[in-house]
Structure formats: C-alpha cells, structure tokens
Design a protein around this motif. Structure first.
Motif, PDB file in Angstrom:
ATOM      1  N   GLY A 103       0.610  -1.307   0.106  1.00  0.00           N
ATOM      2  CA  GLY A 103       0.063   0.069  -0.044  1.00  0.00           C
ATOM      3  C   GLY A 103       0.998   1.376   0.090  1.00  0.00           C
ATOM      4  O   GLY A 103       0.244   2.310   0.467  1.00  0.00           O
ATOM      5  N   LEU A 104       2.190   1.202  -0.371  1.00  0.00           N
ATOM      6  CA  LEU A 104       2.877   2.361  -0.469  1.00  0.00           C
ATOM      7  C   LEU A 104       3.112   3.079  -1.737  1.00  0.00           C
ATOM      8  O   LEU A 104       3.022   2.104  -2.872  1.00  0.00           O
ATOM      9  N   THR A 105       3.473   4.192  -2.034  1.00  0.00           N
ATOM     10  CA  THR A 105       3.894   4.773  -3.093  1.00  0.00           C
ATOM     11  C   THR A 105       5.485   5.051  -2.877  1.00  0.00           C
ATOM     12  O   THR A 105       5.670   6.185  -1.842  1.00  0.00           O
ATOM     13  N   SER A 146      -0.940  -4.020  -2.868  1.00  0.00           N
ATOM     14  CA  SER A 146      -0.664  -2.710  -3.776  1.00  0.00           C
ATOM     15  C   SER A 146       0.574  -2.278  -3.865  1.00  0.00           C
ATOM     16  O   SER A 146       1.001  -1.976  -2.499  1.00  0.00           O
ATOM     17  N   CYS A 147       1.455  -1.547  -4.777  1.00  0.00           N
ATOM     18  CA  CYS A 147       2.417  -0.849  -4.629  1.00  0.00           C
ATOM     19  C   CYS A 147       2.704  -0.001  -5.959  1.00  0.00           C
ATOM     20  O   CYS A 147       2.393  -0.449  -7.036  1.00  0.00           O
ATOM     21  N   THR A 148       3.097   1.246  -5.824  1.00  0.00           N
ATOM     22  CA  THR A 148       3.286   2.358  -6.752  1.00  0.00           C
ATOM     23  C   THR A 148       4.623   2.781  -6.713  1.00  0.00           C
ATOM     24  O   THR A 148       5.299   2.974  -5.648  1.00  0.00           O
ATOM     25  N   LEU A 149       5.409   2.536  -7.759  1.00  0.00           N
ATOM     26  CA  LEU A 149       6.699   2.974  -8.042  1.00  0.00           C
ATOM     27  C   LEU A 149       6.785   4.068  -8.865  1.00  0.00           C
ATOM     28  O   LEU A 149       6.329   4.100  -9.923  1.00  0.00           O
ATOM     29  N   GLY A 193      -1.985 -12.270  -7.106  1.00  0.00           N
ATOM     30  CA  GLY A 193      -2.965 -11.312  -6.900  1.00  0.00           C
ATOM     31  C   GLY A 193      -2.491  -9.933  -6.384  1.00  0.00           C
ATOM     32  O   GLY A 193      -3.518  -9.216  -6.042  1.00  0.00           O
ATOM     33  N   ALA A 194      -1.360  -9.559  -6.424  1.00  0.00           N
ATOM     34  CA  ALA A 194      -0.849  -8.263  -6.009  1.00  0.00           C
ATOM     35  C   ALA A 194      -0.917  -7.386  -7.208  1.00  0.00           C
ATOM     36  O   ALA A 194      -0.986  -7.797  -8.401  1.00  0.00           O
ATOM     37  N   GLN A 195      -0.695  -5.832  -6.913  1.00  0.00           N
ATOM     38  CA  GLN A 195      -0.920  -5.059  -7.915  1.00  0.00           C
ATOM     39  C   GLN A 195       0.282  -4.057  -7.924  1.00  0.00           C
ATOM     40  O   GLN A 195       0.725  -3.829  -6.795  1.00  0.00           O
ATOM     41  N   LEU A 196       0.895  -3.820  -9.279  1.00  0.00           N
ATOM     42  CA  LEU A 196       2.118  -2.894  -9.279  1.00  0.00           C
ATOM     43  C   LEU A 196       1.830  -1.899 -10.153  1.00  0.00           C
ATOM     44  O   LEU A 196       1.630  -2.280 -11.477  1.00  0.00           O
ATOM     45  N   ALA A 234      -2.234  -9.759 -10.163  1.00  0.00           N
ATOM     46  CA  ALA A 234      -3.335  -9.245 -10.693  1.00  0.00           C
ATOM     47  C   ALA A 234      -3.341  -8.169 -11.527  1.00  0.00           C
ATOM     48  O   ALA A 234      -4.038  -8.158 -12.374  1.00  0.00           O
ATOM     49  N   SER A 235      -2.408  -7.276 -11.356  1.00  0.00           N
ATOM     50  CA  SER A 235      -2.189  -6.254 -12.225  1.00  0.00           C
ATOM     51  C   SER A 235      -0.826  -5.618 -12.609  1.00  0.00           C
ATOM     52  O   SER A 235      -0.140  -5.478 -11.135  1.00  0.00           O
TER      53      SER A 235
END
Length: 73
Positions: free
Chosen positions: A10-12, A28-31, A45-48, A65-66
């Motif tokens: 859940g981090l950016t 989920s993660c945003t880089l 099932g994780a999202q990046l 998942a994404s």
C-alpha cells in the motif's frame, strides 16, 4: 526513510535507490522514478504500478492481478 530491501504494501515509493522491492500476495504498490539494484517481485494477486523505474536484477510477477509499466521503465 526506506532503504535496503523493502516490502511494499500500500505504499507509493518515489525517486530513491533501493536494493529490492517485494509486493506480497494481494498487496498493492506504486513506484515512481524508483531505482532498484536488485529484483522486483510481485506476488500472486498483487498490483504494481511503475513509472520510470529501473530494475538492475529481474522482475517476477507470476500470478499478479495487475502490472503496469510506464515511462522509461
């Protein structure tokens, strides 16, 4: 401040240099502009979402998942 090997839930994460990033199953993660010396692993099932990311090792995202790569990634 983040450093070394990071578990991203859940981090950016912005324009810093890390050793590796792991996105656990279902997380989920945003880089954004992040540089990795090592690997990027995305669990089942994780999202990046990654924009202008540089990975020195490997990217593994089996069963994710994404997965979105943009910019100069």
């Amino acid at each position: 401040m983040l450093s070394g090997n990071v578990t991203c839930t859940g981090l950016t994460i912005g324009a810093i240099t890390l050793d590796s990033v792991q996105v656990p199953a279902g997380a989920s993660c945003t880089l954004q502009g992040t540089q990795l010396r090592g690997n990027l692993a995305v669990g089942a099932g994780a999202q990046l979402a990654a924009d202008s990311v540089r990975v020195g090792g490997s990217l593994v995202a089996e069963g994710a998942a994404s997965l979105s790569l943009g910019g100069a990634s």
